[in-house]
Design a protein around this motif. Structure first.
Motif, short mmCIF file in Angstrom:
data_model
loop_
_atom_site.label_atom_id
_atom_site.label_comp_id
_atom_site.label_asym_id
_atom_site.label_seq_id
_atom_site.Cartn_x
_atom_site.Cartn_y
_atom_site.Cartn_z
N ALA A 1 78.85 92.45 20.97
CA ALA A 1 78.46 93.09 22.23
C ALA A 1 79.59 93.91 22.82
O ALA A 1 79.38 95.00 23.37
CB ALA A 1 78.00 92.03 23.23
N VAL A 2 80.84 93.41 22.70
CA VAL A 2 82.01 94.18 23.14
C VAL A 2 82.09 95.48 22.36
O VAL A 2 82.33 96.56 22.93
CB VAL A 2 83.30 93.36 22.95
CG1 VAL A 2 84.53 94.25 23.06
CG2 VAL A 2 83.36 92.24 23.99
N ALA A 3 81.89 95.41 21.05
CA ALA A 3 81.96 96.61 20.21
C ALA A 3 80.92 97.64 20.65
O ALA A 3 81.21 98.84 20.76
CB ALA A 3 81.76 96.24 18.75
N HIS B 1 92.13 99.59 8.57
CA HIS B 1 92.12 98.83 9.81
C HIS B 1 92.09 97.34 9.52
O HIS B 1 91.42 96.90 8.59
CB HIS B 1 90.90 99.20 10.65
CG HIS B 1 90.78 100.65 10.95
ND1 HIS B 1 91.33 101.24 12.06
CD2 HIS B 1 90.18 101.66 10.25
CE1 HIS B 1 91.07 102.53 12.05
NE2 HIS B 1 90.37 102.80 10.96
N SER B 2 92.82 96.58 10.32
CA SER B 2 92.69 95.14 10.30
C SER B 2 91.48 94.79 11.15
O SER B 2 91.41 95.14 12.33
CB SER B 2 93.95 94.49 10.87
OG SER B 2 93.84 93.09 10.89
N GLU C 1 77.14 93.44 6.28
CA GLU C 1 78.55 93.14 6.48
C GLU C 1 79.06 94.11 7.54
O GLU C 1 78.91 95.32 7.39
CB GLU C 1 79.35 93.31 5.19
CG GLU C 1 79.01 92.30 4.11
CD GLU C 1 79.82 92.54 2.84
OE1 GLU C 1 80.53 91.61 2.41
OE2 GLU C 1 79.74 93.66 2.29
N LEU C 2 79.65 93.59 8.60
CA LEU C 2 80.11 94.39 9.73
C LEU C 2 81.57 94.09 10.00
O LEU C 2 81.95 92.94 10.16
CB LEU C 2 79.27 94.07 10.97
CG LEU C 2 79.75 94.63 12.31
CD1 LEU C 2 79.70 96.16 12.32
CD2 LEU C 2 78.92 94.05 13.45
N TRP C 3 82.40 95.15 10.05
CA TRP C 3 83.82 95.00 10.35
C TRP C 3 84.10 95.56 11.74
O TRP C 3 83.76 96.71 12.04
CB TRP C 3 84.67 95.75 9.34
CG TRP C 3 84.73 95.12 7.97
CD1 TRP C 3 85.70 94.29 7.48
CD2 TRP C 3 83.79 95.30 6.91
NE1 TRP C 3 85.42 93.94 6.18
CE2 TRP C 3 84.25 94.53 5.80
CE3 TRP C 3 82.60 96.02 6.76
CZ2 TRP C 3 83.57 94.49 4.59
CZ3 TRP C 3 81.91 95.97 5.56
CH2 TRP C 3 82.39 95.21 4.49
N ILE C 4 84.72 94.75 12.61
CA ILE C 4 85.11 95.15 13.96
C ILE C 4 86.61 94.92 14.09
O ILE C 4 87.10 93.82 13.81
CB ILE C 4 84.35 94.35 15.03
CG1 ILE C 4 82.84 94.55 14.86
CG2 ILE C 4 84.79 94.77 16.43
CD1 ILE C 4 82.01 93.72 15.83
N ASP C 5 87.36 95.94 14.52
CA ASP C 5 88.81 95.82 14.52
C ASP C 5 89.31 94.93 15.66
O ASP C 5 88.53 94.45 16.49
CB ASP C 5 89.48 97.19 14.51
CG ASP C 5 89.34 97.95 15.82
OD1 ASP C 5 89.07 97.34 16.87
OD2 ASP C 5 89.52 99.19 15.79
N GLU C 6 90.62 94.71 15.69
CA GLU C 6 91.20 93.78 16.66
C GLU C 6 91.18 94.31 18.08
O GLU C 6 91.44 93.57 19.04
CB GLU C 6 92.62 93.43 16.23
CG GLU C 6 92.67 92.64 14.93
CD GLU C 6 94.09 92.33 14.49
OE1 GLU C 6 94.52 91.17 14.69
OE2 GLU C 6 94.76 93.24 13.95
N GLN C 7 90.88 95.59 18.26
CA GLN C 7 90.71 96.16 19.60
C GLN C 7 89.25 96.13 20.04
O GLN C 7 88.94 96.51 21.16
CB GLN C 7 91.23 97.61 19.65
CG GLN C 7 92.74 97.74 19.67
CD GLN C 7 93.36 97.38 18.34
OE1 GLN C 7 92.94 97.89 17.29
NE2 GLN C 7 94.34 96.51 18.36
#
Length: 338
Positions: free
Chosen positions: A85-87, A274-275, A308-314
């Motif tokens: 949700a943040v993303a 990206h991490s 598969e979903l990648w969301i970075d540390e920000q």
């Protein structure tokens, strides 16, 4: 200019009392007709006051540095729903973003993904099986016949079609294999561009030119979408940037965090690492398309897709891959935000 068809066989009666038709209204009608039925970018410039053009690799907000620092929420990545949700919120709050994507309609079979044609391989054209970043498209290994068997036997054993086999029909009508690029910039004209081209060469351009005015052009000239359909709104406005994230939130019952890893974005001309936190699960996706017969945008529901979903540390989404029954698949790369 093409003549406007009459609505009756009889001539309109002359105005009473020497009245003249309003010349300004007549001019506006002519301009709108040009915008809707004429082809070519020149008409768009006259109508909108700014050029609409095909997108170039170097275009878009990727020249701006992405936001850095902590996300706008203190959501814990282990709380998968909150972090997705943040993303979605960060995409919606961005003044500009750039997304690229590929579509595989499944007609090439499970081992012959057409959607990967637009993606550069991370290890060069001769990379071996299992190479590349997690989730990256991989080339199907070369199939050799077993001793005493034919090459077609080996292909069938590997789940690949026999040589010369007719490709299967797409699982979802009006959705074709190809690749696209999406750009949003609140200061640009038009502010939203959505370009998609199929592997057969059919191109569709979609725009939000501001104030909710949506337009598109394909093989029938520039068209004003008024009133816009649900598919028009999905494909022609900035909401497209976060749409898949909301679909995951609304339909996935098994969304889960896998862990933190590196994800590579390797679209031609767009390279970054990206991490990011990897999330997996199943969901029901909405997929936009174009009906060549009617000339309208379409929206298709694809159920039970594994993602598969990648969301970075920000907190920004960086990549989404998913595949459904019949070999249908999409892959999204989120290159930049500002």
């Amino acid at each position: 200019m093409p003549s406007i068809p009459r609505t009756s066989d009889s001539e309109d009666p002359p105005p009473e009392g020497g009245e003249r038709p309003n010349w300004l209204v007549s001019v506006l009608v002519v301009v709108v007709c040009l915008a809707v039925i004429a082809s070519g970018w020149g008409v768009a410039r006259l109508t909108l006051g700014s050029p609409l053009r095909p997108l170039e690799v170097a275009d878009g907000p990727e020249s701006r540095p992405p936001r850095t620092g902590a996300p706008s929420s203190e959501a814990d990545p282990e709380d998968a729903e909150s972090y997705v949700a943040v993303a979605a919120g960060l995409v919606e709050d961005s003044a500009a973003f750039h997304i690229t994507f590929t579509v595989d309609d499944g007609s090439a079979g499970p081992e012959g993904s057409q959607a990967s044609e637009g993606r550069e391989r991370p290890d060069g054209p001769e990379g071996g099986e299992g190479s590349g970043a997690p989730g990256q498209e991989r080339r199907a290994p070369r199939v050799l016949p077993a001793s005493g068997g034919s090459a077609d036997d080996a292909r069938r054993a590997a789940g690949q079609p026999a040589a010369g086999a007719v490709p299967a029909a797409p699982a979802y009508p009006n959705v074709a294999s190809g690749r696209g690029r999406v750009m949003y910039d609140a200061t640009a004209e038009p502010e939203f561009d959505h370009f998609f081209t199929t592997t057969e060469g059919q191109s569709v351009y979609r725009y939000d030119v501001g104030d909710g005015q949506l337009m598109m052009t394909a093989d029938r000239g520039l068209k004003l979408l008024d009133p816009p359909s649900e598919a028009d709104g999905y494909l022609c406005s900035r909401g497209f940037g976060s749409a898949k994230l909301h679909e995951i939130l609304e339909t996935s019952s098994d969304l889960a965090l896998v862990g933190l890893e590196e994800v590579d974005l390797r679209w031609p001309g767009q390279r970054s690492t990206h991490s990011a936190y990897l999330y997996t699960g199943t969901f029901s996706a909405k997929v936009g398309g174009y009906d060549k017969d009617s000339g309208v945008n379409t929206l298709t529901l694809v159920p039970n897709a594994e993602f598969e979903l990648w969301i970075d540390e920000q907190g920004y989404p960086r990549r989404l891959d998913y595949r459904a029954a019949g070999g249908f698949a999409e892959s999204y790369e989120y290159h930049s935000f500002s």
